[in-house]
Design a protein around this motif. Structure first.
Motif, mmCIF file in Angstrom:
data_model
loop_
_atom_site.group_PDB
_atom_site.id
_atom_site.type_symbol
_atom_site.label_atom_id
_atom_site.label_comp_id
_atom_site.label_asym_id
_atom_site.label_seq_id
_atom_site.Cartn_x
_atom_site.Cartn_y
_atom_site.Cartn_z
ATOM 1 N N SER A 43 -17.549 9.204 -3.317
ATOM 2 C CA SER A 43 -16.086 9.239 -3.349
ATOM 3 C C SER A 43 -15.501 9.255 -1.947
ATOM 4 O O SER A 43 -14.487 8.613 -1.678
ATOM 5 N N GLN A 69 -4.591 10.139 -7.144
ATOM 6 C CA GLN A 69 -4.776 10.438 -8.563
ATOM 7 C C GLN A 69 -4.779 9.183 -9.429
ATOM 8 O O GLN A 69 -5.210 9.218 -10.575
ATOM 9 N N VAL A 74 -13.010 5.964 -11.286
ATOM 10 C CA VAL A 74 -12.977 7.089 -12.223
ATOM 11 C C VAL A 74 -13.513 8.367 -11.586
ATOM 12 O O VAL A 74 -12.954 9.452 -11.794
ATOM 13 N N ASP A 75 -14.582 8.250 -10.815
ATOM 14 C CA ASP A 75 -15.168 9.434 -10.181
ATOM 15 C C ASP A 75 -14.211 10.057 -9.163
ATOM 16 O O ASP A 75 -14.099 11.280 -9.078
ATOM 17 N N LYS A 77 -10.957 9.905 -9.227
ATOM 18 C CA LYS A 77 -9.884 10.561 -9.993
ATOM 19 C C LYS A 77 -10.345 11.921 -10.513
ATOM 20 O O LYS A 77 -9.622 12.913 -10.394
ATOM 21 N N LYS A 78 -11.534 11.965 -11.075
ATOM 22 C CA LYS A 78 -12.068 13.214 -11.628
ATOM 23 C C LYS A 78 -12.244 14.269 -10.533
ATOM 24 O O LYS A 78 -11.838 15.421 -10.690
ATOM 25 N N GLU A 79 -12.843 13.857 -9.419
ATOM 26 C CA GLU A 79 -13.055 14.801 -8.321
ATOM 27 C C GLU A 79 -11.729 15.261 -7.724
ATOM 28 O O GLU A 79 -11.589 16.412 -7.317
ATOM 29 N N GLN A 81 -8.926 15.804 -9.258
ATOM 30 C CA GLN A 81 -8.370 16.872 -10.097
ATOM 31 C C GLN A 81 -8.947 18.224 -9.693
ATOM 32 O O GLN A 81 -8.210 19.204 -9.563
ATOM 33 N N GLU A 82 -10.244 18.267 -9.462
ATOM 34 C CA GLU A 82 -10.885 19.516 -9.048
ATOM 35 C C GLU A 82 -10.450 19.925 -7.646
ATOM 36 O O GLU A 82 -10.165 21.100 -7.392
#
Length: 99
Positions: A43, A69, A74-75, A77-79, A81-82
């Motif tokens: 990422s 965001q 996809v990865d 975006k997911k990371e 959020q965290e």
């Protein structure tokens, strides 16, 4: 790691810091900063490749655009959020140029 720490303490930064390369898989300060704030190697590579849209500021003052965001990866975006939950201070408040 110990050699790097001792050299840094004495004010002598190593020219070829193999510890940083082995730990983060890069010698890019931006990618290391991203990884230290919770992004994976992959990422951080994506973000660096798109830094003209996703990063504002200079070394030591970087901020991530909130547009991160909505990237296609996809990865990332997911990371994101965290990371937004755990380290919200690294994101710009509004537009990329706003801190």
């Amino acid at each position: 790691m110990k050699v790097t720490q001792e050299l840094t303490k004495s004010g002598m930064l190593p020219q070829n810091d193999w510890y940083r390369f082995m730990e983060y898989g890069t010698d890019s300060d931006l990618r290391i900063w991203l990884q230290q704030n919770g992004y994976s190697r992959e990422s951080s590579e994506y973000i660096e490749a798109n830094k003209n849209v996703l990063i504002a500021g200079n070394s030591g003052e970087w901020r991530l655009s909130r547009q991160i965001q909505f990237v296609e990866d996809v990865d990332v975006k997911k990371e994101t959020q965290e990371v937004m939950t755990n380290v919200p201070g690294i994101f710009s408040r509004g537009n990329l140029n706003e801190y």
